[in-house]
Every structure is written in structure tokens, then in C-alpha cells.
Scaffold this active site. Structure first.
Site, short mmCIF file in Angstrom:
data_model
loop_
_atom_site.label_atom_id
_atom_site.label_comp_id
_atom_site.label_asym_id
_atom_site.label_seq_id
_atom_site.Cartn_x
_atom_site.Cartn_y
_atom_site.Cartn_z
CE LYS A 298 -2.09 -1.09 3.85
NZ LYS A 298 -1.49 -2.38 4.13
CB THR A 299 3.58 2.36 2.28
OG1 THR A 299 2.73 2.19 3.41
CG2 THR A 299 4.41 3.60 2.47
CG ASP B 282 0.64 5.00 4.43
OD1 ASP B 282 -0.21 4.08 4.36
OD2 ASP B 282 1.87 4.79 4.42
CD GLU B 283 0.02 2.89 8.68
OE1 GLU B 283 -0.93 2.20 9.11
OE2 GLU B 283 1.17 2.43 8.51
CD GLN C 36 -1.32 -3.19 9.30
OE1 GLN C 36 -0.30 -2.68 9.76
NE2 GLN C 36 -1.45 -3.45 8.03
NE ARG D 155 4.22 -4.26 10.97
CZ ARG D 155 3.65 -3.82 9.84
NH1 ARG D 155 4.24 -2.93 9.10
NH2 ARG D 155 2.48 -4.28 9.45
P1 ATP Z 1 1.73 -2.10 6.03
O1 ATP Z 1 0.30 -2.52 6.05
O2 ATP Z 1 2.54 -2.87 6.99
O3 ATP Z 1 1.91 -0.63 6.10
P2 ATP Z 1 2.08 -1.94 3.17
O4 ATP Z 1 0.87 -2.51 2.56
O5 ATP Z 1 2.17 -0.47 3.24
O6 ATP Z 1 2.29 -2.59 4.59
P3 ATP Z 1 4.63 -1.79 1.87
O7 ATP Z 1 5.42 -1.38 3.04
O8 ATP Z 1 4.30 -0.78 0.84
O9 ATP Z 1 3.31 -2.53 2.37
O10 ATP Z 1 5.30 -3.01 1.11
C1 ATP Z 1 5.79 -4.15 1.81
C2 ATP Z 1 7.06 -4.65 1.15
O11 ATP Z 1 6.74 -5.24 -0.11
C3 ATP Z 1 8.05 -3.56 0.86
O12 ATP Z 1 9.34 -4.06 1.06
C4 ATP Z 1 7.81 -3.25 -0.60
O13 ATP Z 1 8.95 -2.70 -1.23
C5 ATP Z 1 7.48 -4.61 -1.15
N1 ATP Z 1 6.61 -4.55 -2.34
C6 ATP Z 1 5.45 -3.89 -2.45
N2 ATP Z 1 4.91 -4.07 -3.69
C7 ATP Z 1 5.75 -4.86 -4.37
C8 ATP Z 1 5.76 -5.43 -5.70
N3 ATP Z 1 4.79 -5.19 -6.57
N4 ATP Z 1 6.79 -6.21 -6.03
C9 ATP Z 1 7.79 -6.46 -5.16
N5 ATP Z 1 7.84 -5.97 -3.90
C10 ATP Z 1 6.84 -5.18 -3.50
MG MG Z 2 2.34 0.85 4.85
#
Ligand code: ATP
Ligand code: MG
Length: 787
Positions: free
Chosen positions: A58-59, A244-245, A275, A628
Site C-alpha cells: 500500500k505504502t 497513508d494509514e 491494523q 513486521r
Molecule cells: P503495512 O500494512 O505494513 O503498512 P504496506 O501494505 O504499506 O504494509 P509496503 O510497506 O508498501 O506494504 O510493502 C511491503 C514490502 O513489499 C516492501 O518491502 C515493498 O517494497 C514490497 N513490495 C510492495 N509491492 C511490491 C511489488 N509489486 N513487487 C515487489 N515488492 C513489492
Molecule cells: Mg504501509
């Protein structure tokens, strides 16, 4: 803006010259995104919601969206409003956008809610009755101000403490309620004086050209609501809004966003209902669930692939969160390898837990546990309560393991710890003027600036310490009223405490406890009604606990000053320690989750205050914690904790039994049960994961080994190898009804009955339980167990 076409990041992908001449730019940053992420990035018009589980990118998609908006010239950097929750998250997002666009500082409106609102409020301060150079009050100033108003209102400040009022007002501000908007239902707050005092407080703040943290958002919401022209200006200005969040926004933040987004309606929010962990601070998870209603025509993107964690880690996290009710429920999968199972280990006590984790961290760093060597930067210890950090900090300092504390001060830098240490320093050396200055009016003794100045003058004129100066001032009757009485009490106290340190008749632990009690310092926090107060009291208990490892107060004070000195510099790699709350949004290859004990995690306070809702928020924290981890996730608990010098046995967290067994590896000491837990384990011994872990591991703890040595089962110091472990299988015959016995997990109790190899025991603390007889020893054999 020619900077993009020249930027290295965009050179990689080539696009036809004709298209480039038409303004098209390469988009290498889109490659590697999955189709759903790409849709979220490329759907630039209208509202977009990304509601998806942890680690689904997402981030990453949000950050890429900013880059794409810039690259496609949809907006200039200063026309994009991007909000995150912590400074660390904002910094990271800025860095990532900077790396992709080659403009490291190019996003003026990317920051936390507070940071952005300060900036806006400075521009429009006059609309809130302030000048643009207004000051932002810290909590102490805020309390002082409220206290004056309470006293002026003829309320008994003891019964109606300022901190309680501060927290009520904060709650109203979180809900974007100005004094005249507080609902009738709240009118009985604070003895019916809450609302008028809130109004008086806001007036005082204006007169002082000041505001508190809650005002930053409240004022901006009010300004937007009452000044259509100002609102319209920003609605036009911010072409794109990204959040975000989103699951953790409170009402005020939500209203602020809605007002701003009503212009272009280009708002993109990302979050995860699982979360949501700030309900206790007024966050409304309903905000994210309502998004589609609030923003008509919203494009909803679901992300289901988790890129962060291995299969087992994801499985364990999903298993725990499944126990919550009323979830949206989301599919999550990963094509990463199975990885290691989540490791679960029980320890005898908190010290052993810290020691074990310290050794594990070192082993992972060296690569001696079968892994490739890992940097300390890739490891984190996530605790539920900040007081848990102390044990790790002390241990890591002892073994010279570099660490950093994220999202808050390190244990010995905390306000309450510094205050308490100042009292200890004075008990050891009464001439410590810096310590005296720190505590002379903490807790409040009516010794304000004027009185303190008099003490300073008396000391300086006579060339003596502040304590002696105070004595001289009192003798000369240079101080009157409450201040004089209180100062005399403090001087007496300091004399008495120093006497105890000097004559050595009382233990230093007892002295420390008495100092905190007699000085009124502990009481000050007991009367404090802010949400931080219970945590501070826990930290104080933890401080007293830390003293146990030292012979006297002086030794302890030296240790702490060395710690503080030790840690000044060094940019080298460090293991991170932080609370689960501070870990939101972050990721680490290896994560340790210690202290999974009922009462600590889930936190008793949270369950007492909010019942089932509180428990579910705790469970979401557990989910945040496990997710995490990328490669290695280790959950641990201690069977005993010392609280204020008393041993208390603890029960493993109920969340442990919610972990699906197929994703968990119970770390069994080598050789116990004939090598590896599982097939060889006696049937019926352990029915649940936490019992497995508790029994398997606690029995290998030094405490247990001591116990065994005493009862002749295994010689002290002998390694725990299978052939050497002889758990007394005949123990059943050695106890009869009425015997007083000791069990490692449940403590002391009396045998009430015998059934096969099980004993029915009425435990002093844990109540009545059936336990396996060979896990019980006679109480007389347990008397060297610190309990
Ligand atoms: P959270 O809910 O914990 O905030 P998130 O959904 O924001 O998580 P991110 O932190 O954006 O998730 O991504 C998690 C990990 O996966 C990061 O290391 C990111 O670089 C990697 N990632 C995200 N999308 C891809 C993709 N399409 N291909 C490869 N790696 C990815
Ligand atoms: Mg995130």
C-alpha cells in the site's frame, strides 16, 4: 520542469522520441507493480481507496502514485498533499519519492497531520484569533494553565485534577468539538464544569498567543468551516491528496481531509482495518469503512499479495487476527518461500528472555544459526509497553550490542526516570545541585521561580550547595506560606534518605522505594489522569527492579551515567527497539516479540478499560507485530516477572494459543523429551502451544536447573543433554494429598487429590488446576527459587 527528463531514474526506460517530444516520460517506476497496484497508481481522477492487508504494498503504491502524478505533470510538487502518521514514515516517504524523482526535498506538503497543520495555521493564525508567531504549549504548560483555571473556578484541584481535564479536552478536540459544539451528553463532564472550563482555557490560550497540539487540527477545521474563501483556495490548491494509514485517523483529521478533498475530489486513502491500533486516542476505524459512502464513485482497489513475509509468518499473523469479530476480512497470500516457522519460546524470567534474545541477535549477526550473516539494522525488538525496554537496554549495554530506540526516548532518558534518578542522586550526594534544581518543585511544592531564586541566592551568598542554601533560607525565615512548609519537608526528607544511604542499614532497593514514596513522586503520577501516567508508573517500578542487579545506589548511578555516555555517537549498525505502536508501517528481516504474557500483552489496562473492544485492539497489535517480520519472527514470554521486588508468575498470552500450530515451531531445548518436541513427547502432557512452550522451556531455565540440582535430579551446571535429563517419573508417589508443593508455572499450592499421573492442586495464586505430577516438586525443595 526539466529536471525529470534529465533524471537518472528515468533514463533507463526509453520511449520513442516522438512521444517524448509530446511530453511523455518514461515510467520505469511502474514496472514491478502488480496490476492492482498499478490500477491504484494510474487511476488518477476521483477518489481511490486501497484497503488491504499488511505488507501488500500500500505504502509503496502510494509513494509511486506521487511520483506518477509528478511525472505525468498532473501536479507540481507543492500541489500534492500527502499525510502520514509518524515523522519516521514521512521521512521515509520523502526519501523514496526523492530517490525516484531526483528531488530529495521536493515535497513541501508531505508530512504528518500536525506538521502540515502548523504550517497552515501560521499562514491563517489571525482567523483563529492568534498571531502567526503563536507558541505551541507542551503538556506541562498546558497542565499549569488548566490548574490555574480550576483553582479560579473554586474546584478542589485534588478531586478534580488538571490532567483529567486535559484529557477530556483532548478527547473533544480529537472529535473536532469547539466548546460551543460539545454535545449535551457531555455536559456533566468534570463536575459539570468541563465545558465552561474548556471555553475559558481556549480564551486563555488566545490571550497568550498559544495553542496546544489538539488545536492545530481543530483550528484548521474551524477556519475551513467558517471561511469559505480560505477553504476554496486550498481546495483548488491541493489537486491531489494522499493519506497513508487511514484506519487510524480521528474525527478531526477526517473532517479536515473531507473539507480539503471536496474540491478536486482526488483523494487516495490507504489502510487496513486490521491494523487500527489508536482507538484509545480517538481513532475511528469507521472512517475507512465509510470511505465509499463519503466519496461517491470511489474506486476501490484490493491488494492481496503480501510481498513482505514468508508463508509461515503470514499464516501465523492471519491465524491470530481471525479471532477478531466484525472484520472486513481479506485474502492474503504470498509467493515467497515457506521460510522458517514462527519460533515460540518460554523463559524462566524476563532477564533470561533478554539474555536469550541478546545471544540470538549476536548469532544472527555472525550467521552462526545457519543463516547468512545479518546486519543489526535488519533486526528489531517490538515490545507492548515501554517499560519492557529497560531489560533489553541494560542487557545489550552489558554485552556491548549497539541498539537504538525508535519513536521515544531510551529508558533512562524518560522524564520520570530522570526525575527519580535525581532523587537517588541527592540521596547519595546531597550537594548535587543539578539534581536539586530538577526535583525541588517536582511534585509541585509551591516552590516557583521566586522561591527557587531565593534558594539560589542563599546558596551563592554562603558558598554552599542548594540544599544547604535552602536550610539557611528556612532558618532565616526568608520564605513563607506553603512553600516554606513544603521545603522544610523536602530538606528533612533529603537528610533522612542520605542518612539511610550512609548507614547502610536499609537495602538500597528499600531506600529507593521509600524515596519515591516519601517525596510524593509516585503519588504525583498516581493522581495523574493522562493516558501516559500508568506507563510512567510502570517505568518507575522497572527502575526499582533494575537496582536489584547492583549492590548499592552509587553503583547503579555510575552504571547509568556510563550508559548515557556510551551511547552518544556511532552511526554504525544497530538493532532497533520500539513499541508495537511505533512499528506501524515498518518492516525488518528479523523481529523479536517478547513479553507475550496475559496482562502485559494483551494489556490488562486496555482490557479493563475497554473490555472486548480493548482486547480486539490488542489482537490487532499482535497482528501488526507479526507482520513486521520478513524472514524470522520469534515470540517469547517469561514464566515469572519481578514487579516491585515481588515475583509474580505469569500466564502465557492468550494470543499464543491463537497461533495456528502448523506455522509455529516450539523451541525445545536440545534433548528434552528425547530430542525435539513432537512425536517423542509424552501424550497428554501438553495440550496447547503455550503449555508446550512453557513446560518445555521453563524446565530448561537456570531457575529450574537450580531446582533440579537441589532435588538431586541433575547436577548443577551439567549441560541439558537428553541422557542427562532425568525427570522423576515416579514423582507421583512422592506427593500425597495435603502436601505443599511448587510448580514452575503456577507457583505454590496444596495437593488436593491424585488422579493417575495428575495432581489436583489448589494454587495460592493460580487457583485450582490439574497438573502432571512430575512437574511438581515439594515446596521445601523450592525454597531457593526467588519467588
Ligand atoms: P503495512 O500494512 O505494513 O503498512 P504496506 O501494505 O504499506 O504494509 P509496503 O510497506 O508498501 O506494504 O510493502 C511491503 C514490502 O513489499 C516492501 O518491502 C515493498 O517494497 C514490497 N513490495 C510492495 N509491492 C511490491 C511489488 N509489486 N513487487 C515487489 N515488492 C513489492
Ligand atoms: Mg504501509
Amino acid at each position: 520542469m526539466s529536471s525529470f527528463s534529465e533524471d537518472d531514474a528515468f533514463e533507463a526506460a526509453s520511449i520513442p522520441l516522438s512521444q517524448r517530444a509530446m511530453g511523455m516520460r518514461p515510467t520505469p517506476y511502474l514496472e514491478g507493480l502488480n496490476p492492482a497496484q498499478r490500477a491504484a497508481v494510474e487511476t488518477m481522477d476521483g477518489p481511490v481507496l486501497m484497503l488491504a492487508g499488511a505488507g501488500t504494498g500500500k505504502t509503496r503504491a502510494l509513494t509511486t502514485r506521487i511520483v506518477h502524478l509528478l511525472n505525468t505533470r498532473r501536479a507540481n510538487p507543492n500541489e500534492i498533499l500527502a499525510v502520514t502518521f509518524t515523522n519516521k514514515a514521512a521521512r521515509e516517504m520523502k526519501d523514496r519519492v526523492g530517490a525516484m524523482t531526483g528531488q530529495p526535498e521536493g515535497m513541501p506538503w508531505l508530512g504528518t497531520f500536525h506538521a502540515i497543520c502548523v504550517k497552515l495555521l501560521r499562514r491563517h493564525a489571525e482567523l483563529a484569533g492568534l498571531k502567526s508567531n503563536f507558541t505551541i504549549l507542551d503538556t506541562d504548560d498546558q497542565i499549569r494553565l488548566l490548574k490555574q483555571l480550576i483553582v479560579a473556578d473554586n474546584l478542589d484541584e485534588k478531586r478534580w485534577p488538571a490532567r483529567a481535564l486535559a484529557s477530556i479536552i483532548d478527547g473533544w478536540k480529537n472529535r473536532a468539538l469547539t466548546p460551543d459544539a460539545v454535545p449535551v451528553a457531555d455536559s456533566s463532564a468534570f463536575d459539570g464544569r468541563g465545558v465552561p472550563l474548556y471555553a475559558a482555557y481556549q480564551d486563555r490560550l488566545k490571550a497568550l498567543n498559544a495553542c496546544d497540539f489538539g488545536d492545530l487540527l481543530l483550528h484548521m477545521v474551524t477556519i475551513f468551516q467558517t471561511n469559505a474563501d480560505v477553504l476554496a483556495q486550498y481546495q483548488r490548491w491541493f489537486k491531489y491528496i494522499l493519506v497513508d494509514e487511514y484506519q487510524d485517523t480521528n474525527v478531526a483529521q477526517y473532517m479536515w481531509l473531507r473539507l480539503l478533498a471536496a474540491g478536486h475530489k482526488n483523494i487516495c486513502c490507504v489502510g487496513d482495518d486490521d491494523q487500527s491500533i489508536y482507538g484509545w486516542r480517538g481513532a475511528e476505524v469507521g472512517n475507512i469503512l465509510r470511505f465509499e459512502k463519503d466519496f461517491e464513485g470511489a474506486h476501490v482497489v484490493k491488494l492481496e499479495q503480501n510481498y513482505r513475509s514468508t508463508h509461515h509468518i503470514l499464516g501465523a499473523a492471519s491465524g491470530v487476527i481471525a479471532a477478531n469479530t466484525g472484520r472486513l476480512g481479506k485474502t492474503l497470500w504470498t509467493d515467497r518461500n515457506e521460510g522458517e516457522k514462527v519460533r515460540l519460546i518460554g523463559h524462566w524470567d524476563g532477564d533470561e528472555e533478554a539474555r536469550w534474545i541478546g545471544e540470538e541477535v549476536e548469532a544472527m549477526q555472525r550467521g552462526t544459526r545457519g543463516n547468512a550473516p545479518m546486519s543489526l539494522d535488519s533486526m528489531a525488538i517490538l515490545v507492548r509497553a515501554s517499560h519492557q525496554m529497560r531489560g533489553f537496554e541494560d542487557r545489550f549495554l552489558t554485552i556491548g550490542l549497539p541498539y537504538r530506540v525508535i519513536g521515544g526516548p531510551r529508558f533512562y532518558e524518560r522524564l520520570e526516570i530522570r526525575d527519580a534518578m535525581a532523587y537517588f542522586r541527592l540521596a547519595v550526594s546531597p550537594a548535587d545541585d543539578l539534581a536539586f534544581e530538577r526535583i525541588v518543585n517536582t511534585p509541585k511544592r509551591g516552590l516557583g521561580d521566586k522561591a527557587q531564586q531565593k534558594i539560589q541566592v542563599a546558596a551563592r551568598t554562603n558558598g554552599v550547595s542548594l540544599l544547604e542554601g535552602a536550610r539557611i533560607l528556612l532558618a532565616a525565615k526568608g520564605l513563607g506560606g506553603k512553600g516554606a512548609v513544603e521545603l522544610a519537608k523536602l530538606v528533612d526528607g533529603l537528610d533522612r534518605w542520605h542518612g539511610w544511604v550512609a548507614d547502610g542499614k536499609r537495602s538500597h532497593i528499600e531506600v529507593a522505594e521509600l524515596v519515591l514514596e516519601e517525596s510524593g513522586y509516585t503519588e504525583m503520577w498516581q493522581n495523574d489522569k493522562t493516558p501516559e501516567a500508568p506507563g510512567r508508573l510502570e517505568n518507575l517500578k522497572e527502575l526499582v527492579k533494575a537496582l536489584e542487579a547492583f549492590e548499592n545506589l552509587q553503583g547503579f548511578l555510575e552504571h547509568v551515567s556510563l550508559i548515557m555516555d556510551n551511547d552518544k555517537g556511532g552511526d554504525g549498525e544497530k538493532v532497533s527497539i520500539m513499541t508495537l505502536h511505533a512499528a506501524k508501517g515498518l518492516e525488518f528481516p528479523a523481529v523479536f516479540l517478547p513479553g507475550w504474557e496475559d496482562g502485559l500483552f494483551p494489556s490488562q489496562r486496555s482490557m479493563d478499560e475497554s473490555g472486548m473492544k480493548g482486547l480486539e485492539e490488542e489482537r490487532r497489535l499482535a497482528y501488526v507485530g507479526i507482520t513486521r517480520a520478513e524472514e524470522v519472527c520469534t515470540i517469547s514470554f517469561a514464566a515469572n516477572r519481578r514487579v516491585y521486588g515481588q515475583w509474580q508468575s505469569s500466564m502465557p498470552s492468550r494470543f499464543i494459543d491463537e497461533l495456528p500450530e502448523e506455522h509455529v515451531d516450539v523451541l525445545t531445548p536440545p534433548g528434552l523429551y528425547g530430542g525435539g518436541y513432537g512425536a517423542a513427547a509424552p501424550a497428554g502432557v501438553a495440550s496447547t502451544l503455550h503449555e508446550e512452550a512453557a513446560e518445555a522451556n521453563v524446565y530448561n531455565s537456570p531457575g529450574w536447573r537450580r531446582l533440579q540440582a537441589r532435588s538431586g535430579q541433575r547436577p548443577m551446571g551439567q549441560p541439558a543433554e537428553a541422557k542427562n535429563i532425568t525427570i522423576d517419573m515416579n514423582a507421583v508417589s512422592s506427593h500425597t494429598a495435603g502436601d505443599r508443593v511448587f510448580h514452575q508455572k503456577f507457583g505454590y499450592g496444596i495437593v488436593m487429590g491424585i488422579e493417575g499421573d495428575k495432581l489436583d492442586i489448589e494454587f495460592d495464586k493460580a487457583g485450582s488446576k490439574k497438573v502432571v505430577a512430575r512437574f511438581v516438586v515439594g515446596a521445601d525443595q523450592a525454597d531457593d527459587v526467588p519467588f
